[in-house]
Design a protein around this motif. Structure first.
Motif, PDB file in Angstrom:
ATOM      1  N   ARG A  37       0.852  -1.199   0.000  1.00  0.00           N
ATOM      2  CA  ARG A  37       0.000   0.000   0.000  1.00  0.00           C
ATOM      3  C   ARG A  37       0.888   1.249   0.000  1.00  0.00           C
ATOM      4  O   ARG A  37       0.606   2.217  -0.694  1.00  0.00           O
ATOM      5  N   GLU A  40       2.402   1.833  -3.365  1.00  0.00           N
ATOM      6  CA  GLU A  40       1.401   2.381  -4.281  1.00  0.00           C
ATOM      7  C   GLU A  40       1.191   3.879  -4.018  1.00  0.00           C
ATOM      8  O   GLU A  40       0.952   4.642  -4.950  1.00  0.00           O
ATOM      9  N   MET A  41       1.277   4.278  -2.762  1.00  0.00           N
ATOM     10  CA  MET A  41       1.170   5.702  -2.435  1.00  0.00           C
ATOM     11  C   MET A  41       2.343   6.479  -3.027  1.00  0.00           C
ATOM     12  O   MET A  41       2.159   7.564  -3.591  1.00  0.00           O
ATOM     13  N   LYS A  79      -7.977   8.464  -5.747  1.00  0.00           N
ATOM     14  CA  LYS A  79      -7.004   7.380  -5.570  1.00  0.00           C
ATOM     15  C   LYS A  79      -6.558   7.265  -4.111  1.00  0.00           C
ATOM     16  O   LYS A  79      -6.366   6.155  -3.601  1.00  0.00           O
ATOM     17  N   ASN A  83      -6.979   4.011  -1.692  1.00  0.00           N
ATOM     18  CA  ASN A  83      -5.848   3.443  -0.967  1.00  0.00           C
ATOM     19  C   ASN A  83      -6.160   3.361   0.526  1.00  0.00           C
ATOM     20  O   ASN A  83      -5.858   2.362   1.175  1.00  0.00           O
ATOM     21  N   GLN A  86      -8.516   0.454   1.141  1.00  0.00           N
ATOM     22  CA  GLN A  86      -7.807  -0.826   1.079  1.00  0.00           C
ATOM     23  C   GLN A  86      -6.935  -1.040   2.318  1.00  0.00           C
ATOM     24  O   GLN A  86      -6.822  -2.166   2.811  1.00  0.00           O
ATOM     25  N   THR A  87      -6.327   0.020   2.807  1.00  0.00           N
ATOM     26  CA  THR A  87      -5.514  -0.079   4.025  1.00  0.00           C
ATOM     27  C   THR A  87      -6.387  -0.473   5.214  1.00  0.00           C
ATOM     28  O   THR A  87      -5.999  -1.320   6.024  1.00  0.00           O
TER      29      THR A  87
END
Length: 119
Positions: A37, A40-41, A79, A83, A86-87
């Motif tokens: 994650r 992706e950030m 986005k 994220n 999802q975290t």
């Protein structure tokens, strides 16, 4: 009697080691998923910076700049929210896994307690 005590001690150590191994696996999986994650950030910020630089070269006036900045901000915000969602899912999964691990441990402890102690 000594052999029985030694066997119980060995079994108890094996159960404890298995529990610690399982906890380690839960932690490793959680850290791997959270690190993904984070990566992706980082990619999101890099991509956003690149888009902003490209947009700056294409703008003709201040209004174009404001429009492009607003669009890029909206995209990035979407986005970022995904994220974050999802975290949170990962953290909820980890909480469930840890609760299951703890319950399993308590079941093992309860099953090994003498009947006189359980009462």
């Amino acid at each position: 009697m000594d052999n029985e005590l030694l066997k119980k001690w060995t079994d108890m150590n094996k159960v404890a080691m298995d529990a610690m191994k399982e906890l380690g696996e839960i932690n490793t999986t959680a850290m791997t998923r959270l690190t993904q994650r984070q990566m992706e950030m980082v990619n999101l910020y890099m991509e956003s910076g690149s888009k902003q630089l490209q947009a700056m070269s294409d703008v003709k006036n201040v209004q174009d700049l404001v429009n492009v900045q607003s669009r890029l901000f909206a995209e990035m915000n979407e986005k970022l929210m995904e994220n974050a969602r999802q975290t949170i899912e990962i953290l909820v999964d980890v909480k469930s896994e840890l609760a299951g691990w703890a319950e399993k441990g308590m079941d093992v402890v309860n099953s090994n307690l003498p009947k006189s102690v359980k009462k």
